[in-house]
Motif scaffolding. Structure first.
Motif, PDB file in Angstrom:
ATOM      1  N   UNK A  87      -6.644 -12.966 -20.039  1.00 16.48           N
ATOM      2  CA  UNK A  87      -7.460 -14.131 -20.361  1.00 16.48           C
ATOM      3  C   UNK A  87      -7.211 -14.566 -21.794  1.00 16.48           C
ATOM      4  N   UNK A  88      -6.850 -15.818 -21.956  1.00 18.96           N
ATOM      5  CA  UNK A  88      -6.659 -16.378 -23.298  1.00 18.96           C
ATOM      6  C   UNK A  88      -7.415 -17.698 -23.363  1.00 18.96           C
ATOM      7  N   UNK A  89      -7.736 -18.092 -24.557  1.00 14.94           N
ATOM      8  CA  UNK A  89      -8.466 -19.347 -24.758  1.00 14.94           C
ATOM      9  C   UNK A  89      -7.499 -20.403 -25.255  1.00 14.94           C
ATOM     10  N   UNK A  90      -7.477 -21.548 -24.585  1.00 11.91           N
ATOM     11  CA  UNK A  90      -6.663 -22.675 -25.030  1.00 11.91           C
ATOM     12  C   UNK A  90      -7.350 -23.263 -26.259  1.00 11.91           C
ATOM     13  N   UNK A  91      -6.665 -23.210 -27.413  1.00 18.92           N
ATOM     14  CA  UNK A  91      -7.246 -23.652 -28.686  1.00 18.92           C
ATOM     15  C   UNK A  91      -7.705 -25.110 -28.647  1.00 18.92           C
ATOM     16  N   UNK A  92      -6.909 -25.985 -28.020  1.00 16.07           N
ATOM     17  CA  UNK A  92      -7.212 -27.415 -28.016  1.00 16.07           C
ATOM     18  C   UNK A  92      -8.381 -27.769 -27.094  1.00 16.07           C
ATOM     19  N   UNK A  93      -8.301 -27.277 -25.846  1.00 14.73           N
ATOM     20  CA  UNK A  93      -9.306 -27.684 -24.854  1.00 14.73           C
ATOM     21  C   UNK A  93     -10.492 -26.737 -24.785  1.00 14.73           C
ATOM     22  N   UNK A  94     -10.315 -25.516 -25.297  1.00 18.37           N
ATOM     23  CA  UNK A  94     -11.384 -24.519 -25.203  1.00 18.37           C
ATOM     24  C   UNK A  94     -11.491 -23.910 -23.818  1.00 18.37           C
ATOM     25  N   UNK A  95     -10.547 -24.262 -22.943  1.00 22.81           N
ATOM     26  CA  UNK A  95     -10.561 -23.740 -21.572  1.00 22.81           C
ATOM     27  C   UNK A  95      -9.951 -22.341 -21.530  1.00 22.81           C
ATOM     28  N   UNK A 127      -7.510  -9.435 -23.580  1.00 18.96           N
ATOM     29  CA  UNK A 127      -8.586  -9.264 -22.598  1.00 18.96           C
ATOM     30  C   UNK A 127      -7.953  -9.399 -21.227  1.00 18.96           C
ATOM     31  N   UNK A 128      -8.362  -8.530 -20.305  1.00 22.01           N
ATOM     32  CA  UNK A 128      -7.821  -8.627 -18.953  1.00 22.01           C
ATOM     33  C   UNK A 128      -8.900  -8.320 -17.930  1.00 22.01           C
ATOM     34  N   UNK A 129      -8.656  -8.814 -16.732  1.00 23.90           N
ATOM     35  CA  UNK A 129      -9.512  -8.558 -15.584  1.00 23.90           C
ATOM     36  C   UNK A 129      -8.610  -7.983 -14.506  1.00 23.90           C
ATOM     37  N   UNK A 130      -9.077  -6.941 -13.817  1.00 27.91           N
ATOM     38  CA  UNK A 130      -8.311  -6.387 -12.700  1.00 27.91           C
ATOM     39  C   UNK A 130      -8.592  -7.259 -11.483  1.00 27.91           C
ATOM     40  N   UNK A 131      -7.570  -7.954 -11.012  1.00 23.44           N
ATOM     41  CA  UNK A 131      -7.730  -8.848  -9.862  1.00 23.44           C
ATOM     42  C   UNK A 131      -7.644  -8.068  -8.554  1.00 23.44           C
ATOM     43  N   UNK A 132      -6.704  -7.100  -8.485  1.00 28.18           N
ATOM     44  CA  UNK A 132      -6.577  -6.287  -7.275  1.00 28.18           C
ATOM     45  C   UNK A 132      -5.777  -5.024  -7.563  1.00 28.18           C
ATOM     46  N   UNK A 133      -6.041  -4.014  -6.761  1.00 28.07           N
ATOM     47  CA  UNK A 133      -5.277  -2.762  -6.813  1.00 28.07           C
ATOM     48  C   UNK A 133      -4.988  -2.393  -5.365  1.00 28.07           C
ATOM     49  N   UNK A 134      -3.707  -2.230  -5.034  1.00 27.84           N
ATOM     50  CA  UNK A 134      -3.366  -1.880  -3.653  1.00 27.84           C
ATOM     51  C   UNK A 134      -2.269  -0.829  -3.627  1.00 27.84           C
ATOM     52  N   UNK A 135      -2.376   0.063  -2.660  1.00 25.14           N
ATOM     53  CA  UNK A 135      -1.374   1.115  -2.516  1.00 25.14           C
ATOM     54  C   UNK A 135      -0.078   0.494  -2.004  1.00 25.14           C
TER      55      UNK A 135
END
Length: 160
Positions: A87-95, A127-135
């Motif tokens: 996750x990163x923040x776009x400096x211009x748009x704040x998105x 910063x990161x989010x775990x989206x999925x973990x699969x064998x």
């Protein structure tokens, strides 16, 4: 840091099942190589001592892993594909901007894979989010290692 080019190499051969019957199986292995050709020759070299009888390389494909966290624990005998969103923040748009990446983790089970993933990522500033973990079905991986006995083709020609 060394960049790795991972390839999934599928090996097809006859395996003797526990009941003594033979059956054809296709098993994926991960190989670090510069090209499809090198991946194929490396997997043949690596796998030959372990498979008695004939085998074929049924396929070679690029594997999209940015990092691999191996483990030398005896019970960590499975490979898990972990999809993360950075996750990163776009400096211009704040998105908030999300960038996906795949990491391969060797672990005993799902819980162990997440624990090892978090351990491996603790030095990351992102910063990161775990989206999925699969064998995965990956049997083993073969990273590229430099052979200390092999001398470079050209010695240092700098003579001062």
């Amino acid at each position: 840091m060394m960049m790795h080019n991972w390839f999934t190499c599928k090996i097809r051969y006859e395996k003797i099942a526990e009941n003594g019957m033979t059956k054809k199986v296709t098993e994926p292995y991960l190989v670090d190589a510069l090209s499809f050709t090198e991946a194929e020759s490396r997997i043949i070299e690596e796998i030959t001592p372990f498979i008695s009888g004939e085998f074929t390389v049924a396929g070679v494909a690029r594997a999209n892993y940015s990092e691999i966290f191996p483990s030398d624990e005896a019970d960590a005998d499975r490979w898990y594909k972990c999809k993360l969103w950075f996750l990163t923040l776009d400096e211009k748009t704040g998105a908030e901007k999300r960038t996906a990446t795949n990491i391969l983790v060797q672990a005993a089970d799902l819980r162990d894979a997440i624990r090892k993933l978090d351990e491996g990522m603790q030095d990351s500033m992102a910063d990161y989010v775990i989206a999925s973990v699969s064998e995965t079905a990956i049997m083993d991986i073969y990273p590229y290692t430099v052979d200390p006995d092999v001398k470079p083709e050209f010695e240092n020609t700098d003579r001062r």
